[in-house]
Design an enzyme around this catalytic site. Structure first.
Site, PDB file in Angstrom:
ATOM      1  N   LYS A  99      27.932 -66.949  -7.487  1.00  0.00           N
ATOM      2  CA  LYS A  99      28.604 -65.743  -7.984  1.00  0.00           C
ATOM      3  C   LYS A  99      29.210 -64.989  -6.801  1.00  0.00           C
ATOM      4  O   LYS A  99      28.586 -64.860  -5.742  1.00  0.00           O
ATOM      5  CB  LYS A  99      27.598 -64.868  -8.721  1.00  0.00           C
ATOM      6  CG  LYS A  99      28.229 -63.690  -9.466  1.00  0.00           C
ATOM      7  CD  LYS A  99      27.163 -62.887 -10.231  1.00  0.00           C
ATOM      8  CE  LYS A  99      27.777 -61.726 -11.002  1.00  0.00           C
ATOM      9  NZ  LYS A  99      26.755 -60.890 -11.674  1.00  0.00           N
TER      10      LYS A  99
ATOM     11  N   SER B  34      28.042 -59.417 -16.349  1.00  0.00           N
ATOM     12  CA  SER B  34      29.115 -59.612 -15.413  1.00  0.00           C
ATOM     13  C   SER B  34      29.256 -61.038 -14.885  1.00  0.00           C
ATOM     14  O   SER B  34      30.300 -61.410 -14.358  1.00  0.00           O
ATOM     15  CB  SER B  34      28.907 -58.676 -14.222  1.00  0.00           C
ATOM     16  OG  SER B  34      27.753 -59.074 -13.486  1.00  0.00           O
TER      17      SER B  34
ATOM     18  N   SER C 271      23.278 -59.249 -16.667  1.00  0.00           N
ATOM     19  CA  SER C 271      24.423 -60.049 -16.227  1.00  0.00           C
ATOM     20  C   SER C 271      24.143 -61.532 -16.051  1.00  0.00           C
ATOM     21  O   SER C 271      25.064 -62.326 -15.874  1.00  0.00           O
ATOM     22  CB  SER C 271      24.967 -59.500 -14.909  1.00  0.00           C
ATOM     23  OG  SER C 271      25.609 -58.269 -15.133  1.00  0.00           O
TER      24      SER C 271
END
Lengths: 516, 114, 499
Positions: free
Chosen positions: A80, A155, A179
Site C-alpha cells: 500500500k 482506503s 481500511s
C-alpha cells in the site's frame, strides 16, 4: 500448467521451495497479469517490474546456493502506498507527495525484504487513507474486480483489488477505521487488522496515530497469517509497539483446520451490528445469519451480546481521527519534501507558499478532515469534542471487556453493504462515513479484527464479508477460528468465493513499468 | 513559549456552540495553513456543520466520571537508550527538498517571527 | 525605540511595582536527541544530524530518550519540585519552517516536575525565594539563517535557510510563578535567578550550560502594577535574552519603557518582544492573538511517562550539594577572603580548586595556581583552564614545590611541560631535568669555583660584609641554571667562606 496467479501464497511457496517454480517465473506471471488487467482495475500506482525481477532472481540464486530462506521467500507482494519504500515513489495517494522518493524503508517493508518477499509495486488508496472507497485517490479510483463500475472499498482498495484480481497473492494494507477489513469484504478477499502495537507503524505515513495499524491482505486466511508472521513484532522505532512474543499466526491458522476447531467456541453476535440496524443490506444480513447457523451446526455456541456504546463510535472516530490527522499532516508544508506551490498573486512568503501548497496539494476530503480536526482541537472546543471522544473510547473498551467476559470471539458483518457504484455516495458524507460502523470499534479499542468472505449477496451477486474480533493480543485466536470458518464456508459452497469472480478483460492496457 | 491554563469550556459555554460559519471555516483554514477558494469555503461550511451536528453526539455520554483514553494499549515508560545511531547522509536528507542552498533547506522569506 | 522614551528608573519605581516571570530553557547534554537517535552535537555541518523523525518526514515516529527523562527528573528535584507520578507529552501545533513536523512535542497540562522553589541571594544579602510553577520536557527547533536584505535579520530578508541539526535536541523549560515584591531589585533578581539555574544544571551535569551557545536561554516576562492598585498590568515577554548581563538590562529597559508608555496614558500590548544586545533595547515581535491557538493534545505516538517512586528516590540520591550551600561551605573550609573566593567563583574554577584540594594540595596553593598561571596560559590560548591540566596534576605540582623539589619558577616550567603533553609533573621534572639540585657536593664545588674566581668578594665576606655573598650566590645559581634552592646556596656560601 498451474496458473501461478491463481494459487495461494502457501501453495506458491511450496512450489518455490521444491524448485518446481522459480521466483522469477512467479514474479513475471504476476507482472504480466498486472500489465493485462490493471488498466481496468487500477490497483497499482507504481509497478517496479525490473526491481521485482532482479529481487526474484537474487532469491532464486540464493535458494540454488542452499541458503536458508523464509517461508514466503520469492513470493510477490504488493505494498500500500502509505508505506514508505526507499526504491519506489511513495505518495499516499496524494498530489502533495507526487514522485517523492523516501530515503528509508518502513519497518514492515524492511521485514518483507529481510524475508525475501518480492515487492511488485505500490497500491492505490484514498488520499492519506481518508475514505472508504478509494475514490479519494488523487490518481483516480481503483475498480472492484467483481464489477469495474463499483468501488473496491477503502482506503486500501488498491491492495484488496490487487489480490482479488490475481495481480498479487499478498499485499500490505493499513487499517485506521476499517481500511483493511472493509475492502476485503467488498472484494471477496481476506484482511487482518492486528492488535494495536502488534505491527510497527514506523514508516507508515500517519493518519490517526492512535488508530492506525498495518496489516496483511490476501485471498486466504492461511496466506494472511503467513504474511502476518513476517511483519509482526516489536520495533524500537515505534514507541507504541508491543514487546510481545507473538505466537505463529500460520500455526494458529493450521490449528483451525483440525476437526472440531469450532466446538464449544463461544461466538458473540454484536446486537448493535447484527444487521437489524438501518443501512444493512438484506443480502448481507442473510449471509451473516446463514454463517451463524453454520457455526452453531459446527458446535459453536452462538450468543447475542450488547455493546451499547458502539452507536457512538462513528462520532468519536470522526473527532479523534481528524484531530490527529490535522496534526500529522501539518508536516506537508513544502519545506523538506513534496510539492511547493506559489500563491497565484501577492508576495512570495513562507506562510503564503505553505498555504498555497496545501491548498493545491490536498484533495477535498483531506481538506475537510483537516479543517474538522483543527476545529475539534481548538481552544474552547477541545473538551466538548476531542476530550469527549476520548471518553467514548473508554466506554467502547468497556463494552468490549464486558463482551469478552462472556464470549471468545465477536462477530459482525465486515461492512453493512456490498460494493456500491463509483460516485454513488461521494457527495453524501454521512452515508460514506456510516460505512465504517462495523469496523471502527476495533480501532478505537485497539483489538484485532479479521475480515473474510461469507458469500455473495443474493440480490447483486457481490461479495459480503464476515468480521471476527478478539481481545487485544489474541490475534492468533482469530486465525484459528477464521481458518475454521473459511473451511466450513467453502465446504458449504463447494468452492472458494474468489473463484466465482468474473474473468477480467485482458489486454495491453497498462505498461509494466508505470509510475502513477 | 508561555503556558496557558487548560481550556475547560463546557459545550454550552462555547461561543456559538456547534454553529459553523463561513468566517470560522476561513479562520480554521488559516490556522491549518490551507488556501481555500470562496467556493470551497461555501461548500465546506454546511458540510462541516453537518458533521459537527453528527459528532456532537459524543458529549451526551462523555460524563465527568468517564476517564479519557488516549492510547488503545496501556503502555508506560517506553524509553530509548541514549546511544547515537547513524543519521541520514546530507544528500539523503535534502534529496526531496523543493529548494536547497548548499546543505540547507531554502524557504521563501518568513513574515512572522516566532 | 529611542532611549528617549524611557522613564528614569527610580521614578518608574516610584510610580509602579514591577512583576516578573521567567521561562528558562535548558538544553540537555544527552548524547542523542529527545525523540530520535541522531547525535546531539553543536557545530556540525548543516543537516548532518538528521533522520526521518527529526526531519519530520512522512512515516517518522518519535522514541523517547530515557537519559533525557532522567536528567529532567534530576533537574526537577534540584529545583525542589514534585515529580509527576504520571505525565504525558503533548503536541503544540503551529506552523514555522524551523519546526519540522509543524508541531513541537512538548508537555502541556501534565509536566514532569511542578511546584518547586529556588532561593537566591542578592549582592545586598537580600534573599528572594522564586516559586517554580513547573519544569517540562520539550524539543528544540532547527536553526534559521536569513539571507538577503540589509542586516541578516528576518525583516527584509529575501529568503531563509534551515538547518535541522538542533531540531529535536532535548530541552527542559522551567517556568516560574509570578514574582512580586521585587521592587528596585527586579533586574538583579532576573540575573541572579538565571545564574542560579545555570549553576544548578551545571552542577547536575545535565547541560553544558553555556549561554553563549544557547544552552540556557531566558524569556523574561515583565509587567507593571501602578502603586496602590491591585490590578496586574499587561505583561510583555522578552525573548532571546542570552547572557546574564542582558537579563538584567532587558528587565530594566522594559520597566523604564512600560512606565513611560503607561504614564503617557498609553497601554501595554501583550506581545513578544525581542532583545537587541547591540542597542540594549527591545522591539515588538508579533502580538499575542488567536494565532496562538496551539491546539494542544496528548501526543498519540508516545505513551505516558510514569516514573516509579523508587526511581525518583534513586535519582534524588544522585543530586549534588546545592551550589549556594556548597559555596558557603567551601569558603569556610578554605578560609578564603570574600575577594579570593569570588575570584575562584567568577573564574568558574570552583570544581578545579576543590578537586585539587581533594588531591592533597593546600587550598591557597590550589587557588593560586588555578586563578594565576593556569588561567593566564588558558587565556593566552583562548581555552578553558580545566582543559589544560587536571586537578591531580596541579596537586602533584604543588607537592613537588612544597617538598622543595621545585621552586615556583621551576614549577611554572613544569606546568608548561604538562600542558605540552610531556606527562605528569614528576615525568616532566625527570625528562627536562628540572629538579632543584639538592646535592650539596655539586653546590659546594660550584661555590668553591665562584669564591676562587672572586677573591675580593671572599675577603669582604670574611670581613663580615655578608651582603657581598649575593654576587657569589648569583654566580652559583647561574652555574646551576636556576635549579638550586637559593637559601641553601646562601647557607653553604657562608660556610665555605668561613673555612
Amino acid at each position: 500448467m498451474t496458473d501461478l496467479t491463481r494459487i495461494s501464497a502457501a501453495e506458491l511457496s511450496g512450489l518455490l521451495a521444491d524448485g518446481s517454480v522459480s521466483s522469477v517465473e512467479a514474479t513475471r506471471v504476476h507482472l504480466e497479469r498486472i500489465a493485462a488487467v490493471d488498466g481496468d482495475v487500477h490497483a497499482f500506482l507504481h509497478v517496479a517490474a525490473e526491481t521485482a525481477l532482479a529481487t526474484a532472481a537474487d532469491v532464486d540464486r540464493r535458494r540454488a546456493a542452499g541458503d536458508r530462506l523464509g517461508p514466503l521467500a520469492g513470493v510477490p507482494v504488493a505494498i500500500k502506498d502509505v508505506l514508505v519504500t526507499a526504491d519506489m515513489p511513495t505518495t499516499a495517494g496524494s498530489k502533495i507527495l507526487e514522485g517523492w522518493m523516501p530515503p528509508y524503508d518502513a519497518t514492515v517493508v524492511r521485514k518483507l525484504r529481510e524475508s525475501d518477499l518480492v515487492p511488485l509495486g505500490k497500491t492505490n488508496m484514498d488520499e492519506f487513507a481518508m475514505g472508504s472507497s478509494t475514490e479519494h485517490s488523487a490518481y483516480g479510483p481503483t475498480h472492484n474486480p467483481w464489477d469495474l463500475e463499483r468501488i473496491p472499498g477503502g482506503s486500501g482498495g488498491g491492495s484488496a483489488a490487487a489480490v482479488a484480481a490475481f495481480e498479487a497473492p499478498l499485499a500490505l494494507g493499513s487499517d485506521t477505521g476499517g481500511s483493511i477489513r472493509q475492502p476485503a469484504a467488498v472484494t471477496g478477499s481476506v484482511g487482518f487488522k492486528p492488535t494495536y502495537g502488534g505491527v510497527s507503524r514506523y514508516g507508515a505515513i500517519a493518519m490517526a496515530s492512535s488508530l492506525d495499524q498495518v496489516g496483511p491482505v490476501a485471498r486466504t486466511v492461511m496466506d494472511t497469517a503467513l504474511l502476518h508472521d513476517v511483519i509482526a513484532g516489536h520495533d524500537q522505532m515505534d514507541a507504541t509497539s508491543l514487546a510481545t512474543d507473538w505466537p505463529s499466526m500460520a500455526a494458529a491458522a493450521t490449528a483451525g483446520l483440525a476437526d472440531g476447531a469450532l466446538k464449544g467456541v463461544r461466538v458473540g453476535v454484536i446486537q448493535e451490528l447484527a444487521g437489524n440496524a438501518d443501512g444493512f443490506q438484506a443480502g448481507v444480513k442473510q449471509r451473516f445469519d446463514e454463517t451463524l447457523a453454520l457455526l452453531s451446526a459446527a458446535g459453536a455456541e452462538v450468543i447475542g451480546v450488547s455493546c451499547p456504546n458502539f452507536e457512538y463510535s462513528i462520532a468519536a472516530y470522526y473527532l479523534i481521527h481528524p484531530a490527529e490527522a490535522s496534526s500529522n499532516l501539518a508536516r506537508f508544508d513544502s519545506v523538506r519534501f513534496g510539492l511547493r506551490e506559489n500563491p497565484a498573486d501577492g508576495p512570495i512568503t513562507s506562510e503564503r507558499v505553505m498555504s498555497a501548497t496545501r491548498g493545491a496539494g490536498f484533495g477535498p476530503e483531506v481538506k475537510r478532515r483537516i479543517i474538522l480536526g483543527t476545529y475539534a482541537l481548538s481552544a474552547g472546543y477541545y473538551d466538548a469534542y476531542y476530550g469527549s471522544a476520548q471518553k467514548v473510547r473508554t466506554l467502547i473498551q468497556r463494552d468490549f471487556q464486558a463482551a469478552f467476559e462472556k464470549v471468545d470471539v465477536l462477530v459482525s458483518p465486515s461492512a453493512p453493504t456490498t460494493a456500491f457504484k463509483i460516485g454513488e455516495k461521494i457527495d453524501d458524507l454521512l452515508a460514506m462515513y456510516i460505512n465504517d460502523i462495523t469496523t471502527i470499534p476495533a480501532n478505537l479499542a485497539g483489538v484485532p479484527g479479521l475480515g473474510l468472505p461469507m458469500g455473495l449477496a443474493p440480490e447483486d451477486g457481490l461479495p459480503t464479508g464476515l468480521q471476527l474480533m478478539a481481545p487485544a493480543m489474541q490475534d492468533a485466536r482469530l486465525y484459528t477460528l477464521g481458518a475454521a470458518i473459511e473451511q466450513l464456508l467453502e465446504a458449504s459452497w463447494g468452492h472458494t468465493l474468489i473463484s466465482q469472480a468474473p474473468e477480467l478483460r485482458t489486454g495491453n492496457t497498462r505498461s509494466a513499468e508505470g509510475n502513477n | 513559549m508561555s503556558t496557558q491554563p487548560v481550556e475547560s469550556t463546557e459545550p454550552g459555554e462555547s461561543p456559538e456552540p456547534g454553529v459553523i460559519t463561513a468566517a470560522q471555516v476561513a479562520h480554521l483554514a488559516s490556522l491549518a495553513r490551507i488556501d481555500l477558494t470562496d467556493d470551497e469555503i461555501a461548500s465546506l461550511t454546511p458540510e462541516l456543520q453537518q458533521i459537527v451536528d453528527a459528532v456532537a453526539l459524543v458529549s451526551s455520554v462523555a460524563t465527568p466520571d468517564v476517564p479519557a483514553t488516549s492510547h488503545p494499549m496501556p503502555l508506560t515508560n517506553v524509553f530509548r537508550d541514549d546511544v547515537p545511531v547513524p543519521s541520514l547522509t546530507v544528500e539523503q536528507a535534502l534529496a526531496g527538498a523543493p529548494a536547497r542552498d548548499g546543505d540547507k533547506f531554502r524557504v521563501p522569506a518568513i513574515l512572522d517571527e516566532d | 525605540m529611542a532611549k528617549a522614551n524611557l522613564m528614569d528608573y527610580d521614578k518608574a519605581l516610584e510610580l509602579f511595582e514591577p512583576v516578573l516571570g521567567f521561562e528558562v530553557h535548558v538544553e540537555l547534554n544527552t548524547a542523542t536527541k529527545m525523540f530520535c537517535g541522531c547525535a546531539n552535537e553543536f557545530g556540525q555541518g548543516a543537516n548532518t544530524n538528521t533522520c526521518p523523525t527529526c526531519l519530520g518526514l512522512p512515516g517518522g515516529l518519535p522514541q523517547v530518550n530515557g537519559k533525557a527523562i532522567e536528567s529532567s527528573i534530576r533537574l526537577g528535584l534540584a529545583l525542589g519540585c514534585e515529580i509527576a507520578e504520571t505525565c504525558r507529552f503533548a503536541r503544540k501545533n503551529y506552523f514555522y519552517p524551523d519546526t519540522a513536523k509543524n508541531f513541537q512535542t512538548s508537555q502541556y497540562d501534565e509536566p514532569i516536575a511542578y511546584e518547586g522553589s529556588l532561593t537566591i541571594e542578592l549582592e545586598s544579602g537580600r534573599q528572594v525565594t522564586v516559586a517554580i510553577e513547573r519544569a517540562h520536557m520539550e524539543e528544540d527547533a532547527g536553526k534559521l539563517t536569513h539571507k538577503g536584505g540589509a542586516s541578516g535579520r528576518i525583516q527584509g530578508a529575501d529568503y531563509s535557510l534551515v538547518d535541522y541539526n538542533r531540531g529535536g535536541v532535548p530541552l527542559v523549560e522551567i517556568v516560574t510563578h509570578m514574582i512580586e515584591g521585587a521592587e528596585a531589585d527586579a533586574p538583579e533578581i532576573g540575573r541572579t535567578y538565571v545564574a542560579a539555574v545555570r549553576e544548578i544544571v551545571k552542577a547536575l551535569g545535565v547541560s553544558n550550560a553555556r549561554m553563549e551557545e544557547g544552552n540556557v536561554r531566558c524569556d523574561a516576562n515583565v509587567s507593571l502594577r501602578p502603586r496602590g492598585s491591585d490590578t496586574l498590568g499587561t505583561r510583555t515577554e522578552t525573548k532571546n535574552v542570552n547572557s546574564l548581563r542582558s537579563v538584567e538590562r532587558a528587565i530594566r529597559y522594559e520597566i523604564q519603557r512600560q512606565a513611560q508608555v503607561l504614564s503617557a496614558g498609553g497601554t501595554i500590548v501583550q506581545e513578544t518582544r525581542h532583545w537587541h544586545e547591540d542597542t540594549g533595547t527591545t522591539s515588538p515581535g508579533r502580538p499575542k492573538s488567536d494565532a496562538d491557538d496551539y491546539r494542544y493534545f496528548p501526543e498519540p505516538d508516545l505513551v505516558p511517562v510514569a516514573p516509579s517512586r523508587e526511581w525518583v528516590e534513586e535519582l534524588r540520591a544522585t543530586l549534588p550539594e546545592p551550589p549556594a550551600e556548597r559555596r558557603k561551605r567551601l569558603q569556610a573550609e578554605w578560609e578564603f577572603s570574600a575577594l579570593e573566593f569570588q575570584d575562584v567563583v567568577n573564574s568558574e574554577l570552583l570544581d578545579q580548586v576543590e578537586a585539587t584540594v581533594a588531591a592533597g594540595a593546600s587550598a591557597q596553593s590550589a587557588r593560586k595556581w588555578w586563578t594565576g598561571e593556569i588561567a593566564r596560559l588558558a587565556n593566552v590560548d583562548g581555552v578553558s583552564p580545566e582543559t589544560l591540566v587536571s586537578p591531580g596534576q596541579v596537586a602533584e605540582l604543588v607537592a613537588l614545590i612544597d617538598s622543595g623539589t621545585l621552586t615556583d619558577r621551576l614549577g611554572r616550567q613544569v606546568l608548561e611541560g604538562v600542558i605540552a603533553g610531556e606527562g605528569n609533573p614528576a615525568q616532566v621534572v625527570e625528562a627536562r631535568g628540572l629538579a632543584v639540585v639538592s646535592d650539596d657536593g655539586a653546590l659546594i664545588a660550584a661555590i668553591d669555583d665562584a669564591l676562587a674566581s672572586q677573591p675580593d668578594v671572599l675577603a669582604k665576606i670574611r670581613d663580615g660584609k655578608v651582603q657581598a655573598a649575593g654576587a657569589v650566590i648569583g654566580a652559583v645559581m647561574k652555574a646551576m641554571r636556576g635549579q638550586a634552592d637559593a637559601a641553601r646556596v646562601r647557607e653553604l656560601v657562608l660556610e665555605r667562606a668561613a673555612e
